[in-house]
Design a protein around this motif. Structure first.
Motif, PDB file in Angstrom:
ATOM      1  N   ALA A 198     -13.621   5.528   5.699  1.00 28.45           N
ATOM      2  CA  ALA A 198     -13.648   4.188   6.513  1.00 28.45           C
ATOM      3  C   ALA A 198     -13.278   4.579   7.865  1.00 28.45           C
ATOM      4  O   ALA A 198     -14.032   4.094   8.853  1.00 28.45           O
ATOM      5  CB  ALA A 198     -12.493   3.348   6.072  1.00 28.45           C
ATOM      6  N   ARG A 199     -12.511   5.730   8.106  1.00 31.05           N
ATOM      7  CA  ARG A 199     -12.410   6.170   9.514  1.00 31.05           C
ATOM      8  C   ARG A 199     -13.623   6.921  10.152  1.00 31.05           C
ATOM      9  O   ARG A 199     -14.179   6.645  11.498  1.00 31.05           O
ATOM     10  CB  ARG A 199     -11.323   7.170   9.978  1.00 31.05           C
ATOM     11  N   ASP A 200     -14.204   7.762   9.076  1.00 31.26           N
ATOM     12  CA  ASP A 200     -15.326   8.664   9.385  1.00 31.26           C
ATOM     13  C   ASP A 200     -16.765   7.627   9.982  1.00 31.26           C
ATOM     14  O   ASP A 200     -17.686   8.024  10.493  1.00 31.26           O
ATOM     15  CB  ASP A 200     -15.594   9.652   8.354  1.00 31.26           C
ATOM     16  N   ILE A 201     -16.864   6.427   9.065  1.00 24.25           N
ATOM     17  CA  ILE A 201     -17.735   5.745   9.450  1.00 24.25           C
ATOM     18  C   ILE A 201     -18.161   5.289  10.838  1.00 24.25           C
ATOM     19  O   ILE A 201     -19.064   5.300  11.428  1.00 24.25           O
ATOM     20  CB  ILE A 201     -17.792   4.354   8.702  1.00 24.25           C
ATOM     21  N   ILE A 210      -6.890   7.488  -2.631  1.00 24.71           N
ATOM     22  CA  ILE A 210      -6.552   6.756  -1.256  1.00 24.71           C
ATOM     23  C   ILE A 210      -7.095   7.358  -0.058  1.00 24.71           C
ATOM     24  O   ILE A 210      -7.339   6.974   0.758  1.00 24.71           O
ATOM     25  CB  ILE A 210      -4.885   6.476  -1.404  1.00 24.71           C
ATOM     26  N   PHE A 211      -6.514   8.670   0.018  1.00 24.55           N
ATOM     27  CA  PHE A 211      -6.817   9.661   1.143  1.00 24.55           C
ATOM     28  C   PHE A 211      -8.320   9.434   1.508  1.00 24.55           C
ATOM     29  O   PHE A 211      -8.848   9.644   2.625  1.00 24.55           O
ATOM     30  CB  PHE A 211      -6.327  11.075   0.957  1.00 24.55           C
ATOM     31  N   GLU A 220       0.787  -1.140   0.300  1.00 21.83           N
ATOM     32  CA  GLU A 220       0.008   0.095  -0.022  1.00 21.83           C
ATOM     33  C   GLU A 220       1.035   1.120  -0.061  1.00 21.83           C
ATOM     34  O   GLU A 220       0.652   2.173  -0.881  1.00 21.83           O
ATOM     35  CB  GLU A 220      -0.854   0.012   1.296  1.00 21.83           C
ATOM     36  N   LEU A 264      -3.821   9.825  -5.372  1.00 21.25           N
ATOM     37  CA  LEU A 264      -3.531  10.395  -3.595  1.00 21.25           C
ATOM     38  C   LEU A 264      -4.834  10.767  -2.971  1.00 21.25           C
ATOM     39  O   LEU A 264      -5.081  10.169  -1.854  1.00 21.25           O
ATOM     40  CB  LEU A 264      -2.418  11.703  -3.405  1.00 21.25           C
ATOM     41  N   VAL A 265      -5.485  11.448  -3.872  1.00 17.63           N
ATOM     42  CA  VAL A 265      -6.966  11.953  -3.338  1.00 17.63           C
ATOM     43  C   VAL A 265      -7.757  10.516  -3.026  1.00 17.63           C
ATOM     44  O   VAL A 265      -8.850  10.378  -2.065  1.00 17.63           O
ATOM     45  CB  VAL A 265      -7.604  13.059  -4.166  1.00 17.63           C
ATOM     46  N   LEU A 317       1.202   4.320  -2.940  1.00 17.82           N
ATOM     47  CA  LEU A 317       1.143   5.552  -2.563  1.00 17.82           C
ATOM     48  C   LEU A 317       2.309   6.559  -2.985  1.00 17.82           C
ATOM     49  O   LEU A 317       2.423   7.408  -3.502  1.00 17.82           O
ATOM     50  CB  LEU A 317       0.926   5.602  -1.110  1.00 17.82           C
ATOM     51  N   ARG A 352     -10.758   7.329   0.535  1.00 20.52           N
ATOM     52  CA  ARG A 352     -11.245   6.198   0.961  1.00 20.52           C
ATOM     53  C   ARG A 352     -10.964   5.987   2.498  1.00 20.52           C
ATOM     54  O   ARG A 352     -11.751   5.192   3.229  1.00 20.52           O
ATOM     55  CB  ARG A 352     -10.584   5.044   0.087  1.00 20.52           C
ATOM     56  N   ALA A 353      -9.468   6.189   2.806  1.00 15.87           N
ATOM     57  CA  ALA A 353      -9.205   5.997   4.118  1.00 15.87           C
ATOM     58  C   ALA A 353      -9.997   7.047   5.195  1.00 15.87           C
ATOM     59  O   ALA A 353     -10.665   6.657   6.169  1.00 15.87           O
ATOM     60  CB  ALA A 353      -7.668   6.653   4.349  1.00 15.87           C
ATOM     61  N   LYS A 354     -10.244   8.288   4.869  1.00 18.68           N
ATOM     62  CA  LYS A 354     -10.979   9.117   5.724  1.00 18.68           C
ATOM     63  C   LYS A 354     -12.586   8.612   5.706  1.00 18.68           C
ATOM     64  O   LYS A 354     -13.035   8.533   6.701  1.00 18.68           O
ATOM     65  CB  LYS A 354     -11.243  10.631   4.832  1.00 18.68           C
TER      66      LYS A 354
END
Lengths: 286, 286
Positions: free
Chosen positions: B279-282, B272-273, B253, B269-270, B257, B275-277
């Protein structure tokens, strides 16, 4: 006392600075320049700015101090657009998280007016964004880095320094290149790692299932992965070379650690972990 | 009501459980088994335990419930030593951060007494350690994972579940293998990343110079790098296979990146970022 201050971009940082300056009584009028009509309306209704402008010329007119608080990707265009509008002794500063790229863009666009551009970066923020995330205490007791240029008028540097003092920040001066190298380590790479981990976890399982088993350590570790993706795209691209250099070193470090784990070398693991803990404890638990 | 509870290892976790059970009135006497004389004295003087024993036979005598709260590396030896001392219906549980390795050690050592060993893992802790770090609220509103065995007496599972309920924890039951895979992602790998980053920063510059430019995001991100090095050596070694598998995926990963950054691919980059955000915000900002 600053009679009129113009904030370009009224998000978390620009908005918080406006709120803090207003509270401290250090400014007369605060004019906000913001292209997004929704942000303009919010910033006005939240009392962050006294006047909102959607045109740059109107926004800059009569300002003593201009603060660029837009994402890094918008800086270059804004410098070019504002260059013909700047008046003598109008002091300009920014809050960008990367400094060399901003300095390069400013030098290219501002010409002789570079004497009054003082690059800055407040070391404060949250994972939230937008005017509704702004609050007056954001910078209180936080560091603000200035990376003054050889060309700068001393009075311009002093004006920016005083502005940050008035909102309770501690001002530190270093070079833009040193800034970018250090920030790659204590901010940009950590964000990349947090984003990468969250993205990986989203790929290998359902985050809803997985994250219910996360404790406080993970919540804190991953908090920065909630940051704005486009803001961080800009930061990573703007600080690409220092970040890539450090990322390569990190990959080597991780490889060493993985090899130690693979061969069951507990001594090597403790050596790395203990050195890491000692480095962190020097600063935070001394 | 547990008439007598024996805590093997009176550090942050064992000590906090003792304090919480005592406060809740759920136990009569709490006996602490601790080899370190300094820890024994501290645990007694802090009122964490009622009685301290340095001999295992004395510690276990008459206990209804036995909690293993020693580092993972000490579990196997302790199971072997305690096996001949266990009486029928003496319920045993542990607080280890890895479960398959503990189950394997318990099965090998306890023989038929495995029916009363209920593996557990409270999802709570701090980066501190030792009895002086213990506090009664540590588990309040936190999850505790139990990974009951097919051999377990239902009454033994119920006893352990009730013990954790009494200190305000939410008890969840999953398999030990699933536990180890999930915890590799939300705990073990994050610790490895935090340790690796801090070690790298200590190598590329003086931490005292560098960390003064770190903001709140870094403080939170790196907090877990202050964790006990030997505890985390044990955890990494005990969960080696799942952790190595995930570490390899993480390296891939990070490589993706880095490549996107190298070629200036802001769109990637956007992607990946973001998708990450998401997942965390859920989980955290829903």
């Amino acid at each position: 006392m600053i009679q009129r201050l113009c904030v370009l971009g009224v998000g978390l940082i620009g908005g918080s600075l406006a709120l803090a300056l207003k509270r401290s009584g250090a400014v007369g009028e605060i004019v906000g320049y913001e292209r997004d009509p929704l942000c303009r309306a919010k910033a006005l209704s939240l009392g962050i700015i006294d006047r909102a402008e959607s045109g740059l010329a109107d926004a800059l007119r009569g300002a003593e101090v201009v603060v660029l608080a837009v994402p890094l990707g918008a800086m270059e265009g804004l410098f070019q657009e504002m260059a013909p509008l700047l008046k003598p002794e109008m002091v300009v500063t920014d809050v960008g998280s990367v400094k060399d790229s901003v300095v390069t863009a400013a030098r290219a666009a501002l010409g002789a007016r570079i004497v009054d551009f003082v690059p800055g970066h407040p070391l404060a923020g949250t994972e939230k964004s937008g005017p509704e995330a702004a609050f007056a205490d954001l910078f209180y007791l936080h560091k603000v880095i200035l990376t003054p240029l050889p060309e700068n008028r001393p009075e311009a540097v002093e004006t920016v320094r005083m502005m940050w003092h008035r909102v309770g920040a501690e001002v530190v001066e270093i070079s833009s290149t040193y800034h970018d190298r250090v920030l790659a380590g204590v901010s940009h790479l950590p964000h990349v790692l947090a984003f990468a981990l969250m993205d990986l976890l989203a790929k290998v399982g359902e985050p809803q299932d997985t994250l219910q088993f996360a404790a406080g350590g993970f919540r804190d570790f991953s908090r920065i992965a909630s940051s704005d993706p486009t803001v961080w795209r800009d930061i990573c691209l703007a600080n690409r070379e220092p970040l890539l250099a450090l990322l390569e070193q990190f990959e080597a470090e991780l490889h060493t650690l993985g090899e130690a784990l693979r061969r069951g070398d507990g001594g090597k693991l403790v050596e790395i972990f203990a050195r890491a803990k000692a480095a962190r404890d020097i600063h935070y638990n001394a």
